[in-house]
Design an enzyme around this catalytic site. Sequence first.
Site, PDB file in Angstrom:
ATOM      1  N   PRO A 184       0.878  -1.316  -0.119  1.00 25.80           N
ATOM      2  CG  PRO A 184      -0.099  -1.167   2.051  1.00 25.80           C
ATOM      3  CD  PRO A 184       0.669  -1.990   1.251  1.00 25.80           C
ATOM      4  CD  GLU A 185       4.548   2.466  -3.314  1.00 26.57           C
ATOM      5  OE1 GLU A 185       4.627   3.599  -3.659  1.00 26.57           O
ATOM      6  OE2 GLU A 185       5.299   1.678  -3.328  1.00 26.57           O
TER       7      GLU A 185
END
Length: 298
Positions: free
Chosen positions: A2-3
């Site tokens: 997750p960015e």
Amino acid sequence: MPELPEVETVRLGLARHVAGRQIQAADVLHPRAVRRHVAGAADFVAAVAGRTVTEVRRRGKYLWLALDSGDAVLGHLGMSGQMLVQPPTAAAGPHLRVRFTFADGGPDLRFVDQRTFGGMLVSRGGAELPREIAHIARDPFDPLFDPDEVVAALRRRRTGVKRALLDQTLIGGVGNIYADESLWRARLHGDRLAASLSRPVAHRLLGHVTEVMTEALAQGGTSFDALYVNVNGESGYFDRALAVYGREGQPCRRCGTAVRREPFLNRSSYFCPRCQPPPRRPGPRLPGQSRPRQRAAG
DNA sequence: CGCAGGCCCTGGTAGC
DNA sequence: TGCTACCAGGGCCTGC
């Protein structure tokens, strides 16, 4: 992993499924999940019970549930965290860390995190912006994000440009994947000294950062349904669009040269050696520069 | 203060 | 088969 685009996808899902609802209770199933809530798990639980979620906000990779008390439930997904919206009757998986039930009897909110790099805390008075993340810079999706300011700050850094991109106090939300993708688009090697970039080149790089994350968000937005707030831990649908990340040995999509992987900060950097030539180093080696794998002492 | 690097954590997988 | 080593890596923390 997750960015920014993935976290924003989660935020959208939470805004849709959790905002406006009254939390009945929280249950902390793993103490490490609330390790940053220094007052302890019992205090965490007490702070959220009976509160209504007024809004779901985000800065960089952090997101938070603003509560009607003025507090905020601040969360970070780490590497493997998920925020799942599931029926109360759904079986608890092995990595369920925190569960929230709601007064309306509707779906739970479940924080699931295999590797436990993620976590939650209640930020007192943090509904607007938790003080715990005051040091996190605005991200490119923020209306007040100022590219000129970021370019100026970037060009003051005496470190590699990739390291600078990953510094969350400089620009929020950029992780290893989108750093590599942005650098490929900008035809820059991550070891280039940040301060050596001209103003136009730095602006162009920042444009690519924004562009690649915007494209990824558009992809991520397609992949969650009513009861599953997507993160899915992997890169989501965008992974098929990646140019270099995870593509060691495969042809560069621009010039066909084999994509190279090199160790970087105990992880990896992917780049095209032809489109992104490593900087020459006339003097001493640049700190933080990629180098052959070294074993840690001990 | 700026910067570099160690450490936290677990499941999947490669290699022997 | 069962063991070990490695890999993913964001952010906090320490030390220089």
